[in-house]
Every structure is written in C-alpha cells, then in structure tokens.
Motif scaffolding. Structure first.
Motif, short mmCIF file in Angstrom:
data_model
loop_
_atom_site.label_atom_id
_atom_site.label_comp_id
_atom_site.label_asym_id
_atom_site.label_seq_id
_atom_site.Cartn_x
_atom_site.Cartn_y
_atom_site.Cartn_z
N VAL A 103 0.84 -1.20 0.00
CA VAL A 103 0.00 0.00 0.00
C VAL A 103 0.87 1.25 0.00
N GLN A 104 1.90 1.27 0.83
CA GLN A 104 2.80 2.42 0.90
C GLN A 104 3.52 2.63 -0.43
N LYS A 105 3.93 1.55 -1.05
CA LYS A 105 4.61 1.63 -2.36
C LYS A 105 3.65 2.18 -3.41
N GLY A 106 2.40 1.72 -3.37
CA GLY A 106 1.39 2.22 -4.31
C GLY A 106 1.13 3.70 -4.13
N TYR A 107 1.10 4.15 -2.87
CA TYR A 107 0.93 5.58 -2.60
C TYR A 107 2.11 6.37 -3.16
N GLY A 108 3.30 5.86 -3.01
CA GLY A 108 4.48 6.54 -3.53
C GLY A 108 4.46 6.64 -5.04
N VAL A 109 4.03 5.58 -5.71
CA VAL A 109 3.93 5.60 -7.17
C VAL A 109 2.88 6.62 -7.61
N ALA A 110 1.74 6.63 -6.92
CA ALA A 110 0.69 7.59 -7.26
C ALA A 110 1.17 9.03 -7.04
N ARG A 111 1.90 9.24 -5.95
CA ARG A 111 2.43 10.58 -5.67
C ARG A 111 3.40 11.03 -6.76
N ASP A 112 4.22 10.10 -7.23
CA ASP A 112 5.16 10.43 -8.30
C ASP A 112 4.44 10.74 -9.61
N SER A 113 3.35 10.06 -9.87
CA SER A 113 2.65 10.27 -11.14
C SER A 113 1.81 11.54 -11.12
N VAL A 114 1.39 12.02 -9.95
CA VAL A 114 0.57 13.22 -9.86
C VAL A 114 1.44 14.49 -9.84
N ALA A 115 2.68 14.38 -9.43
CA ALA A 115 3.55 15.55 -9.30
C ALA A 115 3.69 16.35 -10.60
N PRO A 116 3.90 15.73 -11.77
CA PRO A 116 4.00 16.53 -12.99
C PRO A 116 2.70 17.26 -13.34
N LEU A 117 1.56 16.61 -13.07
CA LEU A 117 0.27 17.24 -13.33
C LEU A 117 0.06 18.46 -12.43
N ALA A 118 0.44 18.33 -11.18
CA ALA A 118 0.32 19.45 -10.25
C ALA A 118 1.23 20.61 -10.67
N SER A 119 2.41 20.27 -11.14
CA SER A 119 3.33 21.30 -11.62
C SER A 119 2.76 22.05 -12.81
N LYS A 120 2.14 21.30 -13.74
CA LYS A 120 1.52 21.95 -14.90
C LYS A 120 0.34 22.83 -14.49
N ALA A 121 -0.44 22.38 -13.52
CA ALA A 121 -1.58 23.17 -13.04
C ALA A 121 -1.10 24.47 -12.39
N LYS A 122 -0.03 24.39 -11.60
CA LYS A 122 0.51 25.60 -10.98
C LYS A 122 1.02 26.58 -12.03
N GLN A 123 1.70 26.05 -13.04
CA GLN A 123 2.21 26.90 -14.12
C GLN A 123 1.06 27.57 -14.88
N PHE A 124 -0.01 26.81 -15.15
CA PHE A 124 -1.18 27.36 -15.82
C PHE A 124 -1.79 28.49 -14.99
N ALA A 125 -1.89 28.29 -13.68
CA ALA A 125 -2.46 29.32 -12.81
C ALA A 125 -1.58 30.57 -12.78
N ARG A 126 -0.26 30.40 -12.86
CA ARG A 126 0.63 31.56 -12.89
C ARG A 126 0.54 32.30 -14.23
N ASP A 127 0.45 31.53 -15.32
CA ASP A 127 0.42 32.15 -16.64
C ASP A 127 -0.92 32.80 -16.96
N ARG A 128 -2.00 32.16 -16.54
CA ARG A 128 -3.36 32.63 -16.87
C ARG A 128 -4.22 32.64 -15.62
N PRO A 129 -4.04 33.63 -14.74
CA PRO A 129 -4.77 33.61 -13.46
C PRO A 129 -6.29 33.74 -13.63
#
Length: 90
Positions: free
Chosen positions: A43-69
């Motif tokens: 379960v912990q390993k699965g959470y870590g994999v999910a966290r790694d896969s969501v990180a790029p999406l979160a980064s893109k969302a933050k960049q979108f919010a900065r570029d187009r508030p």
C-alpha cells in the motif's frame, strides 16, 4: 522514486522474510505479522507511485495558474459549481 516508494519496498521485503521465518519455525503469529507487513508495504509503495505520477500534473496546473490567473479562476469556479450541483443531486 520517493521515500514512500522505497520505504514500502523495504517493508514488503521485511514482511516476506518474517513470513518465511514464521512458516519455517511454525510460528503463526510471526507469519501473520509478515503478511501484514507485506500488505502495508505494498500500500505504501502504491501511494508513492501515485504521488510520483501526480507531481508533474500538479506542476503543470501551478504553471497554468501563474500564466493565466483569470482563466484558472474561471475554471476553478466552473469545476466548483459542477461539484456543488453533483452533490446537490441536479
């Protein structure tokens, strides 16, 4: 890889060792503890994999919010209204 992925792998491996030792010695308590540790590690390993896969999406969302508030605020409002209407049953 992050600490959850590595820690989960270690816990899973430790659980396998405990399970094997419990089976070899006939200690059901140790074997059951090993199975529990394996499940917890997976379960912990699965959470870590999910966290790694969501990180790029979160980064893109933050960049979108900065570029187009204004667009980000409008999108958040539309999503919020959709969730509200869904929860209200409309």
């Amino acid at each position: 890889m992050n600490s959850d992925t590595l820690g989960g792998g270690g816990r899973d491996l430790g659980g396998s060792i405990k399970e094997g030792a419990g089976a070899a010695t006939g200690n059901e308590s140790l074997r059951a503890e090993g199975v529990t540790d394996q499940l917890s590690g997976q379960v912990q390993k699965g959470y870590g994999v999910a966290r790694d896969s969501v990180a790029p999406l979160a980064s893109k969302a933050k960049q979108f919010a900065r570029d187009r508030p204004y667009a980000a605020a409008a999108l958040a409002g539309v999503v919020g209204l959709a969730i509200l209407n869904t929860l209200r049953g409309r």
